[in-house]
Motif scaffolding. Structure first.
Motif, PDB file in Angstrom:
ATOM      1  N   TYR A 193       0.831  -1.064   0.129  1.00  0.00           N
ATOM      2  CA  TYR A 193      -0.095   0.160  -0.058  1.00  0.00           C
ATOM      3  C   TYR A 193       0.984   1.206   0.166  1.00  0.00           C
ATOM      4  O   TYR A 193       0.649   2.131  -0.674  1.00  0.00           O
TER       5      TYR A 193
ATOM      6  N   GLU B 278       2.391   1.734  -3.461  1.00  0.00           N
ATOM      7  CA  GLU B 278       1.526   2.198  -4.247  1.00  0.00           C
ATOM      8  C   GLU B 278       1.180   3.443  -4.079  1.00  0.00           C
ATOM      9  O   GLU B 278       1.060   4.608  -5.080  1.00  0.00           O
TER      10      GLU B 278
ATOM     11  N   CYS C  95       3.899   5.818  -5.502  1.00  0.00           N
ATOM     12  CA  CYS C  95       3.744   5.958  -6.880  1.00  0.00           C
ATOM     13  C   CYS C  95       2.792   7.019  -7.458  1.00  0.00           C
ATOM     14  O   CYS C  95       2.682   7.473  -8.314  1.00  0.00           O
ATOM     15  N   ARG C  96       1.361   6.573  -6.796  1.00  0.00           N
ATOM     16  CA  ARG C  96       0.473   7.625  -7.093  1.00  0.00           C
ATOM     17  C   ARG C  96       0.836   9.002  -6.748  1.00  0.00           C
ATOM     18  O   ARG C  96       0.390  10.093  -7.550  1.00  0.00           O
TER      19      ARG C  96
ATOM     20  N   THR D 197       4.948  -3.985 -11.707  1.00  0.00           N
ATOM     21  CA  THR D 197       3.537  -3.806 -11.919  1.00  0.00           C
ATOM     22  C   THR D 197       3.003  -2.440 -11.605  1.00  0.00           C
ATOM     23  O   THR D 197       2.164  -1.711 -12.287  1.00  0.00           O
ATOM     24  N   ILE D 198       3.099  -2.193 -10.205  1.00  0.00           N
ATOM     25  CA  ILE D 198       2.666  -0.982  -9.492  1.00  0.00           C
ATOM     26  C   ILE D 198       3.258   0.193 -10.116  1.00  0.00           C
ATOM     27  O   ILE D 198       2.451   1.258 -10.638  1.00  0.00           O
TER      28      ILE D 198
ATOM     29  N   LYS E 240       2.219   1.050 -13.503  1.00  0.00           N
ATOM     30  CA  LYS E 240       0.729   1.513 -13.886  1.00  0.00           C
ATOM     31  C   LYS E 240       0.489   2.795 -13.824  1.00  0.00           C
ATOM     32  O   LYS E 240      -0.119   3.346 -14.200  1.00  0.00           O
ATOM     33  N   TYR E 241       1.692   3.566 -12.911  1.00  0.00           N
ATOM     34  CA  TYR E 241       1.632   4.833 -12.647  1.00  0.00           C
ATOM     35  C   TYR E 241       2.761   5.724 -13.558  1.00  0.00           C
ATOM     36  O   TYR E 241       2.967   6.980 -13.488  1.00  0.00           O
TER      37      TYR E 241
END
Length: 440
Positions: free
Chosen positions: A44, A47, A50-51, A88-89, A92-93
Motif C-alpha cells: 500500500y 503504491e 507511485c500515485r 506492475t505497480i 501502472k503509474y
C-alpha cells in the motif's frame, strides 16, 4: 549537507488513532509482521508513493523526479513474485524505476543470505535502487559489504548518538564511511540533530543525511511545502567566465581575490575579458572560489590559460581535499604540463598525467576529468586526450578551490578565463565538443 538541498525522501507509516493520536511504528509494525499484514501495508505504501509521484508529474512539480525510498519487510524477500509486483505497480503509474528505492534493514540478512541476496539482485536488475537501513546496528555489516551490491548504505543513528561522541567512536564512523565510499556505495547518515554532527559527518566525506536537524517527518501537504522551498534541480555545471567580474554565469557564486595585481585584460575572443594573474609568493595573488562549486566526487573542469611566464609546478588550478589535492600545472618536469592528484591514503599517494608543455603567450584549453566510480583521471589539451591514469583513489570533502596558485610553489603568472565545472565525469566526445564550441 553541502548545499542544503533536498535530494530524496523516505515514505514512513504512521497510525493516526482517533483517541491515542499518532501511534509510532514500533507499536504496530511488530504485530503486523507476526500476522503477515505487513505485506499489505508495505505494498500500500509503495503504491501510494507511485500515485503521489504521478500527481506531482501531472502538476509539473519541480520535485516530481525526487527519489523516494520505501521500507520493505523481510517477508517480501522470500516471495518469488515480489519484484514483478513492484514493476506492475510502478509501471501502472508510469514512474521510472530509478526514482524508487527499496529499503531493507541490515537485520534482514542475518537469515539465509543466499535467497535474500538473489531477490535483491533481481530488484536491481529491474532498475530499482536498493538501500540498507540501520547499517552497523547488527552483526552482518561486513558480510553485506562483501556479498551484496547495494546502491546506498544508511548508517544507523546509533553511530552518532552513542559512539559518535568519543574519539574512538568518531574514528569508527570516519572509517566506515571511507570503506563504503571506497566500494563506490552512496552513504547516508541517519539521526543528524545538530550542526556539529553535520559538520563532522561532512568532514568524514559523507554528503547526504537525514534527521531532525533538517526536518521532522512531515504529512504529505507539509512535505510538499518543504520540498518546494528546499528542492532545486542539482546544478550539474558552474561557469565562471571571468569576463569582467568574478561571478558564476548563474549569479549564485562569486570568487574572492586573495592578494593584489589581478586585473581584467583581453579574453580568448573579441569583446571578451580574462583575468590576469601577476604571480607572487605561495598562496598569494590568487582567486578563491566557494568549495560548493564542487559537490560531487566525480568532476570535469575546463579552463583556458595563457601563461606570461612559466615557473615549474606553479598551479593554474588547485583543489584541496581533506585527504589530498588536485592540481593543474602548465609546466611541471621534463618540459611538460601535468594534471596531478595526491591522496594521503592511497598506495604511493601520487598520481600524475604528464602532457605537452603549455606555451607562453598562446591561449590553450586544458580540461581534466576524474571519474570516482571508475577511479580514472584524464587530461585534455585543446579537446584532445593527452593521457590518463587508472586506480586513482577518490578524494573526499573539498576544503579549498583556488585559481592561480597553491601553498607550495610561487603563483601562476598569466591570463585565465572560462572556468567551467561539471559535477560529473564527461567523455572524450563531450570535451571535444566543448572545445569546438569556443573555437567556432
Amino acid at each position: 549537507m553541502v548545499t542544503s538541498k533536498i535530494c530524496g525522501a523516505e515514505a514512513l507509516a504512521r497510525w493516526i488513532h482517533p483517541i491515542d493520536g499518532i501511534r509510532m511504528p514500533s507499536l504496530f509494525i511488530p504485530v503486523f509482521e507476526q500476522t503477515g499484514f505487513i505485506l499489505e501495508l508495505d505494498m500500500y505504501m509503495f503504491e501510494e508513493v507511485c500515485r503521489i509521484k504521478a500527481d506531482w508529474k501531472e502538476q509539473k512539480k519541480a520535485y516530481a523526479d525526487l527519489g523516494i525510498s520505501v521500507n520493505m519487510s523481510r517477508l517480501h524477500l522470500h516471495e518469488g513474485d515480489f519484484c514483478e509486483a513492484l514493476c506492475t505497480i510502478a509501471d501502472k503509474y508510469n514512474i521510472p524505476h530509478n526514482e524508487l528505492e527499496i529499503e531493507v534493514t541490515e537485520s534482514v540478512f542475518e537469515e539465509d543470505n543466499n535467497v535474500l541476496i538473489e531477490n535483491v539482485n533481481r530488484i536491481k536488475e529491474h532498475g530499482f535502487l536498493v538501500s540498507i537501513d540501520d547499517f552497523g546496528s547488527g552483526f552482518s555489516a561486513l558480510n553485506l559489504l562483501k556479498d551484496l551490491y547495494m546502491d546506498t548504505i544508511k548508517i544507523d543513528r546509533g553511530f552518532i548518538h552513542g559512539s559518535g561522541e568519543t574519539a574512538r567512536g568518531k574514528s569508527i564512523i570516519r572509517n566506515v564511511i571511507t570503506l563504503c565510499m571506497d566500494l563506490k556505495v552512496d552513504v547516508l547518515t541517519e539521526g543528524i540533530e545538530t550542526k556539529e554532527q553535520a559538520e563532522f559527518i561532512m568532514q568524514c566525506g559523507c554528503q547526504i543525511a537525514q534527521g531532525f536537524y533538517y526536518s521532522k517527518p512531515l504529512p504529505l501537504a507539509e512535505f510538499e511545502i518543504f520540498a518546494q522551498e528546499y528542492y532545486k534541480a542539482i546544478i550539474s555545471c558552474y561557469e565562471f567566465p571571468l569576463n569582467g567580474d568574478l561571478k558564476s554565469r548563474d549569479g549564485s557564486m562569486e570568487g574572492t581575490i586573495v592578494g593584489e595585481g589581478l586585473i581584467f585584460q583581453d579574453g580568448i575572443s573579441p569583446n571578451t575579458k580574462s583575468l590576469y594573474f601577476p604571480g607572487g609568493e605561495q598562496g598569494h595573488n590568487v582567486l578563491s572560489f566557494p568549495e560548493k562549486a564542487i559537490v560531487g566526487q566525480s568532476y570535469t573542469i575546463s579552463l583556458w590559460m595563457k601563461p606570461e611566464r612559466l615557473l615549474p609546478w606553479a598551479c593554474a588550478l588547485y583543489i584541496r581535499h581533506d585527504i589530498g589535492f588536485a592540481t593543474i600545472s602548465p609546466l611541471a618536469w621534463d618540459n611538460s604540463s601535468n594534471f596531478r592528484i595526491w591522496n594521503s591514503i592511497g598506495v604511493g599517494g601520487w598520481y600524475d598525467v604528464p602532457a605537452p608543455r603549455i606555451e607562453t603567450g598562446v591561449w590553450t584549453n586544458y580540461a581534466i576529468v576524474y571519474n570516482a566510480k571508475l577511479e580514472i583521471m584524464k587530461a585534455y589539451i585543446n579537446g584532445i586526450p593527452v593521457g590518463s591514469v587508472e586506480n586513482v583513489p577518490t578524494n573526499r570533502h573539498v576544503e579549498q578551490f583556488v585559481l592561480g596558485g597553491d601553498a607550495f610553489k610561487p603563483s601562476f603568472c598569466g591570463n585565465l578565463c572560462e572556468l567551467v565545472i561539471y559535477n560529473e565525469a564527461k567523455d572524450d566526445l563531450f570535451i571535444k565538443q566543448l572545445y569546438d564550441s569556443y573555437v567556432s
